[in-house]
Design an enzyme around this catalytic site. Structure first.
Site, short mmCIF file in Angstrom:
data_model
loop_
_atom_site.label_atom_id
_atom_site.label_comp_id
_atom_site.label_asym_id
_atom_site.label_seq_id
_atom_site.Cartn_x
_atom_site.Cartn_y
_atom_site.Cartn_z
N SER A 287 0.83 -1.20 0.00
CA SER A 287 0.00 0.00 0.00
C SER A 287 0.87 1.26 0.00
O SER A 287 1.71 1.44 -0.88
CB SER A 287 -0.95 -0.04 1.19
OG SER A 287 -1.96 0.94 1.08
N GLU B 237 -9.92 -3.66 -5.97
CA GLU B 237 -9.51 -2.73 -4.92
C GLU B 237 -9.25 -1.36 -5.53
O GLU B 237 -9.12 -1.20 -6.75
CB GLU B 237 -8.26 -3.23 -4.20
CG GLU B 237 -7.00 -3.25 -5.04
CD GLU B 237 -5.74 -3.35 -4.19
OE1 GLU B 237 -5.42 -2.35 -3.52
OE2 GLU B 237 -5.10 -4.43 -4.20
N HIS C 27 -8.05 -5.13 -0.20
CA HIS C 27 -6.81 -4.39 -0.30
C HIS C 27 -5.83 -4.96 0.73
O HIS C 27 -6.21 -5.27 1.86
CB HIS C 27 -7.08 -2.91 -0.02
CG HIS C 27 -5.87 -2.05 0.06
ND1 HIS C 27 -5.01 -1.88 -1.01
CD2 HIS C 27 -5.35 -1.30 1.08
CE1 HIS C 27 -4.04 -1.07 -0.65
NE2 HIS C 27 -4.22 -0.71 0.61
#
Length: 308
Positions: A157, A243, A273
């Site tokens: 991320s 996502e 995610h």
């Protein structure tokens, strides 16, 4: 490459989260008032969904500007290479401690020690602080005897952005500072122009929440755009096709390939995610660690063979 259909457990979790977690995240502002509680909740959730493997050894690292943890999973028997891991959390949350379940599994899958960097978070610290902390952690590995071709850089991320930014930025200056790059659901476009394609699909949060988090870090658009002919390492990217940052993963994989790097993109349908963090909940998470372990081991062996 798209993976096989999601398991029943993964699909159920995706549906439940999309009707519970996402609506709640949509109405809670991301600011200095909510972040302390959010950080605590994220820490507890991470430790619940990815408990640390039994037999893991954790060593706190405090060396100059570096705040990090050495994590060795129960099968980490090698010392000839190391992984530098940069955790996610939207630049405003997460820690090496909350990610011990992730790093212990990655260490076990690769048989390598993992240096998990505790970079400084926004909004208390500007963008350059986090980037500087990643760079400092890398140089600590170099000081401890690891050559660039024995360091694997990884992240998820927001941490995926920081990890890739370090590798791409180094390549732009003619330096290859990683044997491999391993990314999970990476952000690669802080302008969030690509993320709008996934808005409404992500089961955790929407574009507005991502914009609020990123705004605490930078006030100008930033995108990862590797240049052709630069010394980029082999890369493996795992992401969900459902996502917010799916398009980020696809675009970055395309840019790496166009620049001449070898990149393997694995898209997983109906996954959350950063679903690699859900080791206690979805079987695909464990598959991702096995695949990532093979990628790292094979890449290091190939690099060693070329050096002979």
């Amino acid at each position: 490459m798209t993976a096989e259909p999601a398991s029943l457990r993964a699909r159920a979790l995706w549906q439940i989260s999309s009707h519970t977690v996402r609506p709640v995240s949509a109405v809670i502002p991301v600011n200095e008032h909510t972040l302390p509680a959010a950080r605590m909740i994220i820490d507890r959730v991470m430790r619940a969904v990815a408990p640390v493997l039994n037999g893991t050894v954790v060593e706190t690292v405090e060396s100059g500007p570096v705040h990090a943890e050495w994590v060795r999973g129960p099968r980490a028997t090698r010392d000839d290479a190391a992984i530098l891991y940069v955790h996610g959390g939207g630049f405003v949350a997460g820690s090496a401690r909350s990610y011990r379940g992730v790093t212990s599994r990655l260490s076990t899958a690769t048989r390598l020690p993992v240096l998990a960097v505790d970079y400084r978070l926004a909004p208390e610290n500007p963008y350059t602080a986090a980037a500087a902390d990643v760079s400092a952690a890398y140089h600590l590995l170099r000081e401890r005897g690891f050559a660039p071709d024995r360091i694997v850089t990884a992240g998820d991320s927001a941490g995926g952005y920081l990890a890739a930014d370090f590798v791409v930025g180094s390549a732009d200056h003619g330096r290859r500072r990683a044997a491999a790059l391993l990314l999970f659901s990476p952000m690669t476009d802080l302008a969030l122009d690509l993320a709008h394609r996934g808005d409404g699909h992500d089961a955790l949060f929407g574009l507005a929440t991502a914009r609020a988090a990123v705004a605490h870090l930078v006030d100008a658009p930033r995108q990862l755009r590797p240049r052709a002919g630069t010394p980029l390492p082999p890369t493996l990217i795992h992401a969900s096709s459902d996502e917010l940052f799916a398009a980020d993963a696809v675009a970055f994989a395309d840019r790496l390939s166009t620049a001449g790097a070898r990149c393997d993109l694995r898209l997983w349908p109906r996954q959350m995610h950063v679903f690699h963090t859900l080791a206690a909940l979805v079987p695909e998470s464990r598959t991702v660690y096995r695949m990532s372990g093979r990628f790292v081991i094979d890449t290091l062996e190939s690099t060693a063979a070329q050096a002979i």
